[in-house]
Enzyme design. Structure first.
Site, short mmCIF file in Angstrom:
data_model
loop_
_atom_site.label_atom_id
_atom_site.label_comp_id
_atom_site.label_asym_id
_atom_site.label_seq_id
_atom_site.Cartn_x
_atom_site.Cartn_y
_atom_site.Cartn_z
N HIS A 43 -5.68 -4.50 8.17
CA HIS A 43 -4.39 -4.13 7.57
C HIS A 43 -3.29 -4.53 8.57
O HIS A 43 -2.83 -3.69 9.33
CB HIS A 43 -4.36 -2.63 7.28
CG HIS A 43 -3.23 -2.19 6.42
ND1 HIS A 43 -3.36 -1.19 5.48
CD2 HIS A 43 -1.95 -2.60 6.34
CE1 HIS A 43 -2.19 -1.00 4.87
NE2 HIS A 43 -1.32 -1.85 5.39
N GLU A 70 -5.52 -6.07 3.69
CA GLU A 70 -4.68 -5.11 2.98
C GLU A 70 -3.24 -5.24 3.46
O GLU A 70 -3.01 -5.55 4.62
CB GLU A 70 -5.05 -3.68 3.34
CG GLU A 70 -6.41 -3.22 3.02
CD GLU A 70 -6.65 -1.84 3.68
OE1 GLU A 70 -7.71 -1.31 3.40
OE2 GLU A 70 -5.79 -1.33 4.43
N HIS A 190 -10.07 5.61 1.67
CA HIS A 190 -9.19 6.52 2.39
C HIS A 190 -9.87 7.87 2.61
O HIS A 190 -10.22 8.56 1.66
CB HIS A 190 -7.84 6.76 1.71
CG HIS A 190 -6.72 6.65 2.72
ND1 HIS A 190 -6.45 7.65 3.62
CD2 HIS A 190 -5.89 5.64 3.01
CE1 HIS A 190 -5.47 7.25 4.40
NE2 HIS A 190 -5.12 6.03 4.07
#
Ligand code: PXP
Length: 238
Positions: A43, A70, A190
């Protein structure tokens, strides 16, 4: 089979704390694959406080499993992803200064923007997933954007799992069914961990991929990376 994609952002955070190359992000990615991970997730944020844009280019030729990038689709992120050509891009709506992703997309509000950026990624042959919560209307609208998959934001599942796991997963089962009806592939991520992962994987129909970073890297401090990855993979078998 449900794929485990290991998010290695925390490794970059640790490396950046000292300015050198310890721990070695590239080696960690290759080792995660060697230890059984089906994919690597990064990310890269605009301030490069953990994974840097250069890391993405360095990782690309080394990764032999699925590479997932991401991020918020800013101009520079779109350019990075189209150049690096990962297997998958996961679009998240979080602002640049967010500590971590903290919400799914409001698809209705962002439909034309998402349509436009998704078509660009698809032109480059990159699979697209959008980060989303369990709102059923939102999921129905996600299919209109041209995305291949949705990634369910599992923070609320993880939080409520501790008190009432049946209640915690109920909305996620409905969301998964709706995604399936809409022809969307299903990812999730998550706050998934060794405690809550197996129940999620068993209960959610047609789950394709989980992306896990924080808890997995924390567990690896005590259990070792190879052992930890094996333990997470075990949770995905039933
Ligand atoms: N999926 C998305 C879209 C994320 O932003 C993150 C965190 O970077 C994860 C999954 C992984 O979450 P965690 O680090 O809590 O496992």
């Amino acid at each position: 089979m449900i794929n485990l994609s290991v998010n290695i952002n925390k490794i970059a955070t640790l490396r950046n704390a000292r300015g050198g190359n310890l721990p070695d992000l590239l080696k960690t990615a290759v080792d995660c694959e060697r230890f059984g991970a089906h994919g690597i997730t990064v990310h890269p944020r605009p301030d490069e406080r953990h994974v840097r844009y250069k890391d993405v280019y360095d990782l690309k030729p080394l990764i032999t499993t699925e590479f997932n990038i991401e991020g918020y689709p800013s101009e520079s992120f779109i350019k990075l992803v189209c150049n690096a050509k990962p297997t998958q891009v996961t679009l998240v709506p979080d602002p640049p200064d967010a500590i971590t992703s903290n919400a799914g997309w409001d698809i209705i509000k962002n439909e034309s923007f998402l349509k436009e950026v998704i078509s660009e990624f698809k032109l480059h042959g990159i699979r697209v997933s959008v980060f989303i919560d369990t709102d059923l209307k939102n999921i129905r609208n996600a299919s209109k954007t041209g995305t291949d998959r949705v990634e369910l934001y599992t923070e609320s599942y993880a939080k409520h799992y501790l008190y009432d796991k049946q209640k915690a997963i109920a909305d996620f089962i409905e969301a998964a069914k709706r995604a399936n009806e809409e022809g969307l592939g299903l990812n999730a991520g998550h706050d998934l961990n060794l405690e809550n992962l197996n129940y999620f994987a068993r209960k959610i129909p047609d789950l394709l991929e989980v992306s896990i970073g924080h808890a997995l890297i924390c567990d690896a401090l005590y259990l070792g990376l190879e052992n930890t990855i094996q333990m997470y993979l075990q949770q995905l078998k039933f």
